[in-house]
Write a protein that holds these residues in place. Structure first.
Motif, PDB file in Angstrom:
ATOM      1  N   UNK A 168       1.172  -1.248   0.261  1.00  0.00           N
ATOM      2  CA  UNK A 168       0.010  -0.048  -0.237  1.00  0.00           C
ATOM      3  C   UNK A 168       0.814   1.512  -0.135  1.00  0.00           C
ATOM      4  N   UNK A 169       1.415   1.439   0.589  1.00  0.00           N
ATOM      5  CA  UNK A 169       2.781   2.105   0.850  1.00  0.00           C
ATOM      6  C   UNK A 169       3.556   2.662  -0.704  1.00  0.00           C
ATOM      7  N   UNK A 170       3.929   1.471  -0.988  1.00  0.00           N
ATOM      8  CA  UNK A 170       4.676   1.388  -1.856  1.00  0.00           C
ATOM      9  C   UNK A 170       3.670   2.436  -3.621  1.00  0.00           C
ATOM     10  N   UNK A 171       2.694   2.063  -3.592  1.00  0.00           N
ATOM     11  CA  UNK A 171       1.669   2.374  -4.739  1.00  0.00           C
ATOM     12  C   UNK A 171       1.499   3.599  -3.569  1.00  0.00           C
ATOM     13  N   UNK A 172       1.705   3.910  -3.052  1.00  0.00           N
ATOM     14  CA  UNK A 172       0.844   5.656  -2.636  1.00  0.00           C
ATOM     15  C   UNK A 172      -0.491   5.951  -2.202  1.00  0.00           C
ATOM     16  N   UNK A 173      -1.024   4.267  -1.082  1.00  0.00           N
ATOM     17  CA  UNK A 173      -2.660   4.250  -1.214  1.00  0.00           C
ATOM     18  C   UNK A 173      -2.548   3.712   0.582  1.00  0.00           C
TER      19      UNK A 173
END
Length: 185
Positions: free
Chosen positions: A130-135
């Motif tokens: 989620x962090x990697x996908x900026x969510x």
């Protein structure tokens, strides 16, 4: 961390406990998280998995077989083990049916299953995805990405047994997360 989970992702984590219990496991594994995602046929990730050839019933049967293990009678006989004699000796000492798996309903109640190290790793990797996908939220898609990113284990074995290409599945899940803003998938 659970405050960042969407409603469907929280429900999946809760259902994983039920999947573990139903299969007679005292630990919640990544495979139970996968089964929990698949158990909601309306979830976009479950739909995506079904299109990839994995449905809840087939995956559950596969997980159950893997958990039960298999006995290769001819292989044991080749090394001098008489399976019938072993069964007879065990049943004479412990009673008829001692080697049979009892359905979960017949077992004594247990405490709530704990998360296995593999399942905890999947949950951590879901957060990282989620962090990697900026969510800001963790959805069921992130849980599946966590399973894929773990790189090994029973959940990935189940997907492989159904012919799923992990790289293609990852791309499809990420596309679904991108189009939903991370909320639905």
């Amino acid at each position: 961390m659970f405050e960042r989970f969407t409603g469907p992702a929280r429900q999946a984590v809760t259902r994983a406990q039920g999947e573990a219990r139903a299969l007679g496991s005292d630990r919640i594994g990544a495979e139970h998280l996968l089964l929990a995602i698949l158990s909601d046929p309306g979830d976009p990730v479950a739909v995506l998995l079904a299109r990839s050839g994995v449905d809840h019933a087939a995956a559950r049967a596969d997980v159950g077989r893997r958990a039960a293990g298999t006995v290769d009678g001819p292989a044991l006989a080749a090394i001098g083990v008489d399976l019938a004699a072993v069964r007879e000796a065990v049943e004479s000492a412990f009673g008829e049916g001692a080697l049979e798996r009892r359905p979960p309903a017949e077992r004594a109640p247990r405490r709530r299953p704990a998360f296995s190290p593999g399942a905890r790793k999947v949950l951590e990797l879901a957060l990282r995805e989620a962090i990697r996908l900026h969510q800001k939220e963790i959805a069921t898609g992130h849980l599946l990405l966590g399973v894929l990113r773990a790189g090994e284990g029973p959940a990935l074995d189940v997907l492989a047994a159904h012919g799923v290409d992990p790289a293609a599945l990852r791309r499809d899940v990420e596309a679904g997360l991108g189009s939903s803003g991370g909320r639905a998938a």
